[in-house]
Write an enzyme that holds these catalytic residues in place. Sequence first.
Site, PDB file in Angstrom:
ATOM      1  CG  ASN A 212      -0.199  -0.068   2.508  1.00  0.00           C
ATOM      2  OD1 ASN A 212       0.464   0.890   2.858  1.00  0.00           O
ATOM      3  ND2 ASN A 212      -0.279  -1.190   3.208  1.00  0.00           N
ATOM      4  CE  LYS A 340     -10.938   0.484  11.757  1.00  0.00           C
ATOM      5  NZ  LYS A 340     -10.396   1.109  10.567  1.00  0.00           N
TER       6      LYS A 340
END
Length: 406
Positions: A212, A340
Amino acid sequence: MFSALHNRRILLIISGGIAAYKSLDLIRRMREEGARVRCVLTAGGAQFITPLSVSALSEEQVYSDLWSLTDEQQMGHIRLSREADIVVVAPASANLIAKMANGIADDLASTVLLATNKPVFVAPAMNVMMWENAATSANIALLQKRGVKIIGPDNGSMACGETGAGRMSEPNEILSTLRSHFELPGPLKGLMALVTSGPTYEPLDPVRFLGNRSSGKQGHAIAQALHERGAETVLVTGPTVLPDIAGIKTIKVETAREMLAACEQALPVDIAICAAAVADWRPQEASLEKLKKGSTKAVLELTENPDILANLAKDSNQRPRLVIGFAAETSHVVERARQKLDRKACDWIIANEVASDKGFGENDNQVTLLRRGENNRVVESAWPLQSKDEIARRLVLEIIDYFTAA
Ligand code: C5P
């Protein structure tokens, strides 16, 4: 063992004296503590130990001749004196000390010492009468006045058969003086921190990987800021182009599984900050051969990677006292970050929006810090768009507050 000498560049000048044999041990130990050691051996020093042993232990070329054309081309004496964090003279003979005190530059060692703008440490080694001679005392006093740090010498019996002051300090003592030079006093002194940074590369075959766009800038900036405030910091990083940070133990990894293993090895720590952009999935199998066009299905089978943050934050006797994660989102940033925080059981989460001008690879970032407060209530604070270095420093201030309040 973590050492404040990690990644430090040390220029070691070895002058003539029987104690030069101890310098070989000193080089070995400096290297063991992660320092990069470059050595200058004087003509006198070379009477006691060989350039070959110095070079083998330092894993660097040894410099000894001011007039060597090749040495001067590869690494001039000015660069030698500048490309170091500190200069250490061990053993320092009475002669070299006298030259230093008087600004004499007639060989490579004395020239480097005159040209340097870095802190200089001197470990004298000589016969007791030479050490006690008024000339040497005056030279030492002058050097101290100019800021040179003198280590030792010790008392004891000498190679010449006499007894008294003049033995070079043991490598242990020299190392501990050098370590304390680099150890930063700071509010986080005594605390250990672990930071993950950068992307992970998940191999598909020997040449390809899934990765990424993370640059590692934010994670590295946090590691640096923690170190500057006195925390003993370990940085576990995926591939980045960023330089190593002096004083920080850096472990370089490629895959998520390697990153998890390195983090687990670094435990126990007080603070864990997961700023790495870990690949959520990896190819089920990495081919040993380069995949060929047409020979494979054009479908990738993926399998889930371990979640490093969730692993560090789970309830265990190794759980860091403060576990901080990041949540990079393209939409519903804060809401998703809240979820999260719960799902990964971390204490704080830094939510950031990734857009073309923010987040990955950029220098600036706009983040919201979410903290689990009293009664599990989540406290949110949105910070303005600022540089990743500023975010790192601000986060570290919050961490200092947290530990001072604790
Ligand atoms: O689930 P998501 O990838 O969005 O979570 C981001 C946070 O979790 C970051 O702090 C990241 O460093 C961490 N993470 C991790 N291991 C993974 C995935 C994410 O530590 N496998």
